[in-house]
Design a protein around this motif. Sequence first.
Motif, PDB file in Angstrom:
ATOM      1  N   GLU A  18      31.737  26.067  68.021  1.00 35.91           N
ATOM      2  CA  GLU A  18      31.210  26.834  69.152  1.00 35.91           C
ATOM      3  C   GLU A  18      29.708  27.059  68.996  1.00 35.91           C
ATOM      4  O   GLU A  18      28.945  26.971  69.970  1.00 35.91           O
ATOM      5  N   GLY A  19      29.287  27.353  67.775  1.00 34.95           N
ATOM      6  CA  GLY A  19      27.870  27.579  67.516  1.00 34.95           C
ATOM      7  C   GLY A  19      27.036  26.330  67.750  1.00 34.95           C
ATOM      8  O   GLY A  19      25.942  26.390  68.333  1.00 34.95           O
ATOM      9  N   GLN A  20      27.532  25.208  67.297  1.00 31.47           N
ATOM     10  CA  GLN A  20      26.817  23.943  67.500  1.00 31.47           C
ATOM     11  C   GLN A  20      26.684  23.627  68.986  1.00 31.47           C
ATOM     12  O   GLN A  20      25.622  23.192  69.445  1.00 31.47           O
ATOM     13  N   ALA A  21      27.741  23.859  69.729  1.00 29.15           N
ATOM     14  CA  ALA A  21      27.698  23.600  71.170  1.00 29.15           C
ATOM     15  C   ALA A  21      26.694  24.526  71.862  1.00 29.15           C
ATOM     16  O   ALA A  21      25.917  24.088  72.727  1.00 29.15           O
ATOM     17  N   LEU A  22      26.695  25.792  71.469  1.00 25.31           N
ATOM     18  CA  LEU A  22      25.782  26.757  72.084  1.00 25.31           C
ATOM     19  C   LEU A  22      24.330  26.403  71.794  1.00 25.31           C
ATOM     20  O   LEU A  22      23.481  26.406  72.697  1.00 25.31           O
ATOM     21  N   ILE A  23      24.034  26.083  70.542  1.00 21.39           N
ATOM     22  CA  ILE A  23      22.658  25.730  70.187  1.00 21.39           C
ATOM     23  C   ILE A  23      22.210  24.483  70.943  1.00 21.39           C
ATOM     24  O   ILE A  23      21.087  24.424  71.470  1.00 21.39           O
ATOM     25  N   SER A  24      23.068  23.498  71.017  1.00 24.87           N
ATOM     26  CA  SER A  24      22.731  22.272  71.734  1.00 24.87           C
ATOM     27  C   SER A  24      22.403  22.562  73.188  1.00 24.87           C
ATOM     28  O   SER A  24      21.409  22.045  73.740  1.00 24.87           O
ATOM     29  N   GLU A  25      23.179  23.406  73.825  1.00 24.89           N
ATOM     30  CA  GLU A  25      22.936  23.765  75.223  1.00 24.89           C
ATOM     31  C   GLU A  25      21.619  24.517  75.378  1.00 24.89           C
ATOM     32  O   GLU A  25      20.834  24.239  76.298  1.00 24.89           O
ATOM     33  N   VAL A  26      21.377  25.479  74.495  1.00 23.31           N
ATOM     34  CA  VAL A  26      20.141  26.268  74.566  1.00 23.31           C
ATOM     35  C   VAL A  26      18.920  25.374  74.392  1.00 23.31           C
ATOM     36  O   VAL A  26      17.933  25.486  75.140  1.00 23.31           O
ATOM     37  N   VAL A  27      18.957  24.478  73.416  1.00 25.79           N
ATOM     38  CA  VAL A  27      17.827  23.586  73.160  1.00 25.79           C
ATOM     39  C   VAL A  27      17.548  22.709  74.369  1.00 25.79           C
ATOM     40  O   VAL A  27      16.394  22.570  74.806  1.00 25.79           O
ATOM     41  N   ASN A  28      18.577  22.117  74.935  1.00 22.80           N
ATOM     42  CA  ASN A  28      18.385  21.217  76.069  1.00 22.80           C
ATOM     43  C   ASN A  28      17.854  21.949  77.299  1.00 22.80           C
ATOM     44  O   ASN A  28      16.976  21.441  78.009  1.00 22.80           O
ATOM     45  N   PRO A  44      22.417  33.773  64.314  1.00 25.59           N
ATOM     46  CA  PRO A  44      23.859  33.601  64.150  1.00 25.59           C
ATOM     47  C   PRO A  44      24.357  34.248  62.867  1.00 25.59           C
ATOM     48  O   PRO A  44      23.557  34.674  62.027  1.00 25.59           O
ATOM     49  N   PRO A  45      25.684  34.300  62.671  1.00 24.08           N
ATOM     50  CA  PRO A  45      26.224  34.745  61.371  1.00 24.08           C
ATOM     51  C   PRO A  45      25.746  33.819  60.246  1.00 24.08           C
ATOM     52  O   PRO A  45      25.414  32.652  60.489  1.00 24.08           O
ATOM     53  N   PHE A  46      25.753  34.320  59.037  1.00 26.20           N
ATOM     54  CA  PHE A  46      25.211  33.586  57.888  1.00 26.20           C
ATOM     55  C   PHE A  46      25.700  32.142  57.753  1.00 26.20           C
ATOM     56  O   PHE A  46      24.889  31.253  57.481  1.00 26.20           O
ATOM     57  N   PRO A  47      27.011  31.849  57.923  1.00 26.88           N
ATOM     58  CA  PRO A  47      27.446  30.468  57.676  1.00 26.88           C
ATOM     59  C   PRO A  47      26.792  29.424  58.573  1.00 26.88           C
ATOM     60  O   PRO A  47      26.750  28.247  58.228  1.00 26.88           O
ATOM     61  N   HIS A  48      26.280  29.844  59.721  1.00 27.06           N
ATOM     62  CA  HIS A  48      25.654  28.898  60.647  1.00 27.06           C
ATOM     63  C   HIS A  48      24.239  28.495  60.217  1.00 27.06           C
ATOM     64  O   HIS A  48      23.691  27.515  60.740  1.00 27.06           O
ATOM     65  N   LEU A  49      23.647  29.245  59.317  1.00 25.72           N
ATOM     66  CA  LEU A  49      22.239  29.019  58.989  1.00 25.72           C
ATOM     67  C   LEU A  49      21.986  27.637  58.401  1.00 25.72           C
ATOM     68  O   LEU A  49      20.907  27.072  58.563  1.00 25.72           O
ATOM     69  N   GLY A  50      22.988  27.090  57.709  1.00 29.23           N
ATOM     70  CA  GLY A  50      22.792  25.814  57.028  1.00 29.23           C
ATOM     71  C   GLY A  50      22.491  24.655  57.952  1.00 29.23           C
ATOM     72  O   GLY A  50      21.760  23.735  57.580  1.00 29.23           O
ATOM     73  N   TYR A  51      23.053  24.683  59.163  1.00 28.08           N
ATOM     74  CA  TYR A  51      22.831  23.570  60.091  1.00 28.08           C
ATOM     75  C   TYR A  51      21.951  23.921  61.283  1.00 28.08           C
ATOM     76  O   TYR A  51      21.375  23.042  61.925  1.00 28.08           O
ATOM     77  N   ALA A  52      21.842  25.199  61.596  1.00 28.51           N
ATOM     78  CA  ALA A  52      21.218  25.606  62.852  1.00 28.51           C
ATOM     79  C   ALA A  52      19.780  25.115  62.992  1.00 28.51           C
ATOM     80  O   ALA A  52      19.389  24.563  64.030  1.00 28.51           O
ATOM     81  N   LYS A  53      18.968  25.326  61.948  1.00 28.85           N
ATOM     82  CA  LYS A  53      17.544  24.987  62.051  1.00 28.85           C
ATOM     83  C   LYS A  53      17.347  23.498  62.348  1.00 28.85           C
ATOM     84  O   LYS A  53      16.445  23.118  63.107  1.00 28.85           O
ATOM     85  N   LYS A  54      18.183  22.671  61.775  1.00 25.47           N
ATOM     86  CA  LYS A  54      18.060  21.225  61.987  1.00 25.47           C
ATOM     87  C   LYS A  54      18.276  20.853  63.445  1.00 25.47           C
ATOM     88  O   LYS A  54      17.723  19.873  63.936  1.00 25.47           O
ATOM     89  N   MET A  55      19.053  21.662  64.154  1.00 24.82           N
ATOM     90  CA  MET A  55      19.386  21.335  65.533  1.00 24.82           C
ATOM     91  C   MET A  55      18.259  21.631  66.511  1.00 24.82           C
ATOM     92  O   MET A  55      18.227  21.075  67.606  1.00 24.82           O
ATOM     93  N   PHE A  56      17.333  22.508  66.145  1.00 27.05           N
ATOM     94  CA  PHE A  56      16.249  22.810  67.091  1.00 27.05           C
ATOM     95  C   PHE A  56      14.860  22.727  66.469  1.00 27.05           C
ATOM     96  O   PHE A  56      13.881  23.217  67.042  1.00 27.05           O
ATOM     97  N   GLN A  57      14.735  22.084  65.330  1.00 30.91           N
ATOM     98  CA  GLN A  57      13.429  22.045  64.678  1.00 30.91           C
ATOM     99  C   GLN A  57      12.390  21.273  65.492  1.00 30.91           C
ATOM    100  O   GLN A  57      11.185  21.447  65.299  1.00 30.91           O
TER     101      GLN A  57
END
Length: 256
Positions: A18-28, A44-57
């Motif tokens: 769900e987090g990946q989908a939300l970030i992708s939508e926000v970025v686009n 986001p909650p802590f576990p999302h931090l590992g991938y989140a930055k890569k999705m919108f850098q």
Amino acid sequence: MRKKIVAGNWKMNMTKEEGQALISEVVNMAKDEVNSQVVMVLCPPFPHLGYAKKMFQSQANIFLGAQNCHEKTSGAYTGEVSASILKSFDVDYVILGHSERREYFQESDELLKLKVDQALANQLTPIFCCGESLAQRQAGSGFIEFVCGQITQSLFHLSSEQFAKVVIAYEPIWAIGTGLTATSAQAQEMHAALRKHIASQHGQKLADEISILYGGSAKPSNTPELFACPDVDGGLIGGASLKSRDFIDIAKSFKW
């Protein structure tokens, strides 16, 4: 000009998918619709931090935030996360003193002072939350002094150089998750009072440069009016940050 900031606090929501989908939508959406001068922060909650930055850098105006950090540098604190660990995951901002942390985890002004120090020592920008309860607001007086007191107790030990790196988020506790929202006049009154209080310690120039956000059931229908207030520089968004369309529309609420 003060930074215009919209920070999304996901709280304890969103699976990885769900987090990946939300970030992708926000970025686009942000690429096509949001003024590049608006700073967007996703928390986001802590576990999302590992991938989140890569999705919108590749999106220069979107930054990564965490929802909390521990007051100590490291140690035997099972389940906690230090500011230095957050920095190692390329986190940029950290929310401190949210009313839910104050209420459910008994976080005091003195404890938050230590957390602010840890955040700044690790080059994180604190989004420092302050606000009054419904009972304090309904008492009719003293609520402004109470909120200013939170700033005094947790932030006035900082030098002007350090204080300039802090973002303030005013969140009337009575308006968080309740559907109630402070009127634009109520928000402006408190934001102006906070800026005046900061000026009393650090001078008007610095006070005029600090971003002060509003948080409390903010949504696309009320943020244009709130963000039009001269001392409201954006929002700390809860529920509406979990819907990409709402979050982007809020980020588009500023009048330039």
